[in-house]
Write an enzyme that holds these catalytic residues in place. Structure first.
Site, PDB file in Angstrom:
ATOM      1  N   HIS A  20     -51.298  12.542  73.965  1.00 24.26           N
ATOM      2  CA  HIS A  20     -52.443  13.713  73.787  1.00 24.26           C
ATOM      3  C   HIS A  20     -53.517  13.566  74.134  1.00 24.26           C
ATOM      4  CE1 HIS A  20     -48.900  13.650  70.622  1.00 24.26           C
ATOM      5  NE2 HIS A  20     -48.738  14.974  70.938  1.00 24.26           N
ATOM      6  N   GLN A  47     -46.349  16.821  81.302  1.00 26.01           N
ATOM      7  CA  GLN A  47     -45.361  17.102  82.047  1.00 26.01           C
ATOM      8  C   GLN A  47     -44.169  16.210  81.258  1.00 26.01           C
ATOM      9  OE1 GLN A  47     -45.451  14.642  85.840  1.00 26.01           O
ATOM     10  NE2 GLN A  47     -43.257  14.607  85.486  1.00 26.01           N
ATOM     11  N   SER A  49     -44.177   9.070  72.729  1.00 22.18           N
ATOM     12  CA  SER A  49     -43.898  10.257  71.916  1.00 22.18           C
ATOM     13  C   SER A  49     -43.930  10.120  70.707  1.00 22.18           C
ATOM     14  CB  SER A  49     -42.487  10.468  72.499  1.00 22.18           C
ATOM     15  OG  SER A  49     -41.797  11.392  71.330  1.00 22.18           O
ATOM     16  N   SER A  50     -44.492  11.072  69.970  1.00 15.23           N
ATOM     17  CA  SER A  50     -44.485  11.038  68.129  1.00 15.23           C
ATOM     18  C   SER A  50     -43.181  10.265  67.667  1.00 15.23           C
ATOM     19  CB  SER A  50     -44.719  12.018  67.630  1.00 15.23           C
ATOM     20  OG  SER A  50     -45.898  12.867  68.273  1.00 15.23           O
ATOM     21  N   ARG A  51     -41.972  10.730  68.551  1.00 16.66           N
ATOM     22  CA  ARG A  51     -40.806  10.268  67.903  1.00 16.66           C
ATOM     23  C   ARG A  51     -40.604   8.883  68.071  1.00 16.66           C
ATOM     24  NH1 ARG A  51     -39.277  16.077  69.064  1.00 16.66           N
ATOM     25  NH2 ARG A  51     -38.828  17.014  67.404  1.00 16.66           N
TER      26      ARG A  51
END
Ligand code: AMP
Length: 297
Positions: free
Chosen positions: A37, A148, A185-187
């Site tokens: 981000h 992307q 990734s936040s995950r």
């Protein structure tokens, strides 16, 4: 950095910038921010006079069985990251304002939303396109920045912008990875130590195909075979496909045009996605060249 929660306040504030002729950049996010981000925010800050970041966990892009309720949140940390990366306006809208009572209008994306994630997340891209259109209407940005990492999403958004004549330039920023290759990734925060280790096989599989591609391999089955072999480390491969990077149609014969190698896989209960672009010639390598709004024709 200004923090704004209502659409009315956002409009009043952003109008003052627009009236001064300032260029607005926009980075939509769901929060729990990381360096991926931050790369988008930095790129906006470097190209625009004012950078707006939204944090909104959008309920309409989650299926009932997905992780909307438990999606990770940490507003304090997100604010610090936004500020450090160069955000000027942090927009934190409420679900009740984004989706007013009685809401019944959506954006229906077309064929680009059907393959890959679209097969497994029914309605996901309708939710994404709808919220992005709503946020564009609220922010009225000149440029909008997308990663992307969510490759299909970038194509769906670009198609929507063209099809609906939205006056926004969509900029795609390359995927930011951890030092060992895992796409941020936040995950990733859901992963246990063991799962984190096994999640590495996704990027390793992609890199194996990329290396073979650089050495001249153009056969789709062999490239996919290399990725699939590494994916033995995950618990379940949802898809592993080599597709045309503009149409998302599978490449079956030989990779003679820019291709996207796309993977979605479960590690434990966590669904992760990643992709790489394979460009047969240097001319095709810059995604923003082949897909930029200025080449709309
Ligand atoms: P999200 O908060 O996951 O909805 O992501 C918000 C934006 O950040 C999207 O445009 C994503 O594609 C982008 N993004 C997420 N992870 C990465 C990453 N590792 N590198 C670059 N962009 C990313």
């Amino acid at each position: 950095m200004r923090v704004v929660r209502s659409i009315a306040d956002l409009r009043v504030l952003l109008r003052t910038f627009r009236e001064k002729g300032q260029r607005l950049g926009f980075v939509p996010t769901m929060g729990y921010l990381h360096e991926g981000h931050a790369a988008l925010i930095r790129q906006s800050a470097s190209r625009c006079d004012v950078t707006v970041v939204s944090i909104f966990v959008n309920p309409t892009q989650f299926s009932p069985n997905e992780d909307f309720a438990k999606y990770p949140r940490d507003l304090e940390r997100d604010q610090a990251l936004c500020m450090e990366a160069g955000c000027d306006v942090l927009f934190l809208p409420e679900v009740s304002e984004v989706y007013p009572t009685g809401y019944q209008t959506s954006i229906e994306p077309g064929r680009l939303a059907e393959p890959l994630c679209g097969q497994f997340r029914p309605g996901h891209f309708r939710g994404v396109a709808t919220v992005v259109a709503k946020l564009f209407n609220m922010v009225l940005p000149d440029l909008a920045f997308f990663g992307q990492k969510d490759f299909q999403q970038t194509l769906v958004v670009r198609r929507m912008v063209r099809d609906l004549n939205m006056p926004v330039d969509v900029v795609v920023v390359p995927t930011i990875r951890e030092a060992d290759g895992l796409a941020m990734s936040s995950r990733n925060s859901y992963l246990s130590a063991d799962e984190r280790e096994r999640a590495l096989s996704i990027s390793q599989g992609l890199f194996a195909a990329r290396d073979a591609f650089s050495n001249g391999e153009r056969n789709p089955s062999r490239l996919l075979g290399l990725t699939m072999a590494a994916l033995a480390g995950v618990d379940r491969v949802q898809y592993c496909e080599l597709v045309d990077a503009q149409s998302l149609e599978p490449i079956l014969d030989t990779v003679d045009r820019t291709a996207a190698l796309c993977v979605a896989a479960y590690v434990g209960g966590t669904r992760l996605i990643d992709n790489l672009i394979l460009a047969p010639s240097l001319d095709d390598a810059g995604l923003n060249v082949s897909l930029s709004p200025t080449s709309q024709g």
